[in-house]
Scaffold this active site. Sequence first.
Site, PDB file in Angstrom:
ATOM      1  N   CYS A 127     -30.328 -15.466  -3.839  1.00  0.00           N
ATOM      2  CA  CYS A 127     -30.925 -14.478  -4.759  1.00  0.00           C
ATOM      3  C   CYS A 127     -30.975 -15.018  -6.183  1.00  0.00           C
ATOM      4  O   CYS A 127     -31.495 -14.363  -7.089  1.00  0.00           O
ATOM      5  CB  CYS A 127     -30.100 -13.173  -4.730  1.00  0.00           C
ATOM      6  SG  CYS A 127     -28.593 -13.245  -5.722  1.00  0.00           S
ATOM      7  N   HIS A 139      -3.245 -15.047  -5.683  1.00  0.00           N
ATOM      8  CA  HIS A 139      -4.256 -15.605  -6.589  1.00  0.00           C
ATOM      9  C   HIS A 139      -5.555 -15.921  -5.863  1.00  0.00           C
ATOM     10  O   HIS A 139      -6.381 -16.683  -6.367  1.00  0.00           O
ATOM     11  CB  HIS A 139      -3.692 -16.857  -7.290  1.00  0.00           C
ATOM     12  CG  HIS A 139      -2.547 -16.515  -8.194  1.00  0.00           C
ATOM     13  ND1 HIS A 139      -1.610 -17.443  -8.610  1.00  0.00           N
ATOM     14  CD2 HIS A 139      -2.169 -15.329  -8.732  1.00  0.00           C
ATOM     15  CE1 HIS A 139      -0.721 -16.841  -9.382  1.00  0.00           C
ATOM     16  NE2 HIS A 139      -1.022 -15.559  -9.469  1.00  0.00           N
ATOM     17  N   GLN A 163       1.270 -17.932  -4.172  1.00  0.00           N
ATOM     18  CA  GLN A 163       0.445 -18.042  -5.381  1.00  0.00           C
ATOM     19  C   GLN A 163      -0.653 -19.090  -5.156  1.00  0.00           C
ATOM     20  O   GLN A 163      -1.508 -19.272  -6.010  1.00  0.00           O
ATOM     21  CB  GLN A 163       1.307 -18.449  -6.576  1.00  0.00           C
ATOM     22  CG  GLN A 163       2.428 -17.461  -6.888  1.00  0.00           C
ATOM     23  CD  GLN A 163       3.420 -18.034  -7.871  1.00  0.00           C
ATOM     24  OE1 GLN A 163       3.268 -17.925  -9.087  1.00  0.00           O
ATOM     25  NE2 GLN A 163       4.459 -18.667  -7.343  1.00  0.00           N
ATOM     26  N   ASP A 216      -4.996 -22.539  -1.503  1.00  0.00           N
ATOM     27  CA  ASP A 216      -5.483 -23.647  -0.671  1.00  0.00           C
ATOM     28  C   ASP A 216      -5.654 -23.294   0.802  1.00  0.00           C
ATOM     29  O   ASP A 216      -6.170 -24.097   1.583  1.00  0.00           O
ATOM     30  CB  ASP A 216      -4.547 -24.871  -0.811  1.00  0.00           C
ATOM     31  CG  ASP A 216      -3.080 -24.523  -0.511  1.00  0.00           C
ATOM     32  OD1 ASP A 216      -2.185 -25.076  -1.189  1.00  0.00           O
ATOM     33  OD2 ASP A 216      -2.830 -23.686   0.391  1.00  0.00           O
ATOM     34  N   THR A 255       2.633 -29.714  -2.322  1.00  0.00           N
ATOM     35  CA  THR A 255       2.654 -31.097  -2.838  1.00  0.00           C
ATOM     36  C   THR A 255       2.901 -32.094  -1.701  1.00  0.00           C
ATOM     37  O   THR A 255       2.385 -33.195  -1.715  1.00  0.00           O
ATOM     38  CB  THR A 255       3.756 -31.293  -3.914  1.00  0.00           C
ATOM     39  OG1 THR A 255       5.006 -30.845  -3.376  1.00  0.00           O
ATOM     40  CG2 THR A 255       3.401 -30.521  -5.177  1.00  0.00           C
TER      41      THR A 255
END
Length: 239
Positions: free
Chosen positions: A151, A120, A102, A105, A27
């Site tokens: 493809c 994650h 977790q 970014d 943050t």
Amino acid sequence: MTGTDRLREYVSRSSRIVFFGGAGVSTESGLPDFRSVDGLYSQKYDVPPETILSHTYFYAHTEAFFRFYREKMLFPEAKPNAAHLTLARWEQEGKLSAVVTQNIDGLHQAAGSRRVFELHGSVLRNHCVHCGQAYPVQAILNSTGVPLCGCGGVIKPDVVLYEEGLDEKVLNGAVRAIEQADLLLVAGTSLTVYPAAGLLRFFDRRRGPLVLINRDATGMDDSADLLLRGKVGEILAAL
Ligand code: APR
């Protein structure tokens, strides 16, 4: 002795710190977290974000998924903050053995951290669901609608969506690091999402303290050896 003094003391004595973090670590780099009052999940949507960010929704409403994803989950201009930079320095100094995050970014690696377990996944890694071809995040940023592979297959971000399992190798690596830690520093997470939050049980309290730095209360507050209420970037920068 202030809480920051105690943390400074703990860190000076440790050589196998493991950091376990969540959205609150980013943050201060300008990324919203999820469950704070100004978090992503607190904003008004016709479809809840936890529904949009799910495996079922990705395949059933792929265009709508990418509209939300590009707008709310990608921050190409974001820079690592003092928390990311301090952790990378501790790793270089041989004090920190791993970051378990977790977050998706990539800011820990951008700060120089090398041993990062991304529970994650990461927005920086993407692959074609048909042929498996890997793509950088630019393939999503520089396209509109549903991003397609040469493809013809859909390019899917390597992030763990709701209803999807975590990568076994990443999980096992994170558990091993936590089991061997001599200081577990938990920060910027509400500790409400499993199995991620459940990994903390692998820390052996006989090896050292569990420190929790979080702006809001969490279910772990009472069992931390040291609880610091505040902004993790500011607190680590002041050590
Ligand atoms: N310093 C310290 N704590 C902070 C800061 C900060 N600068 N900013 C926010 N926080 C705290 C908030 O008080 C909140 O308790 O960080 C916590 C963030 O909690 P969540 O928004 O729930 O984020 P997180 O715990 O990472 O969520 C876990 O949920 O939706 C899923 O996959 C998503 O990885 C995410 C998971």
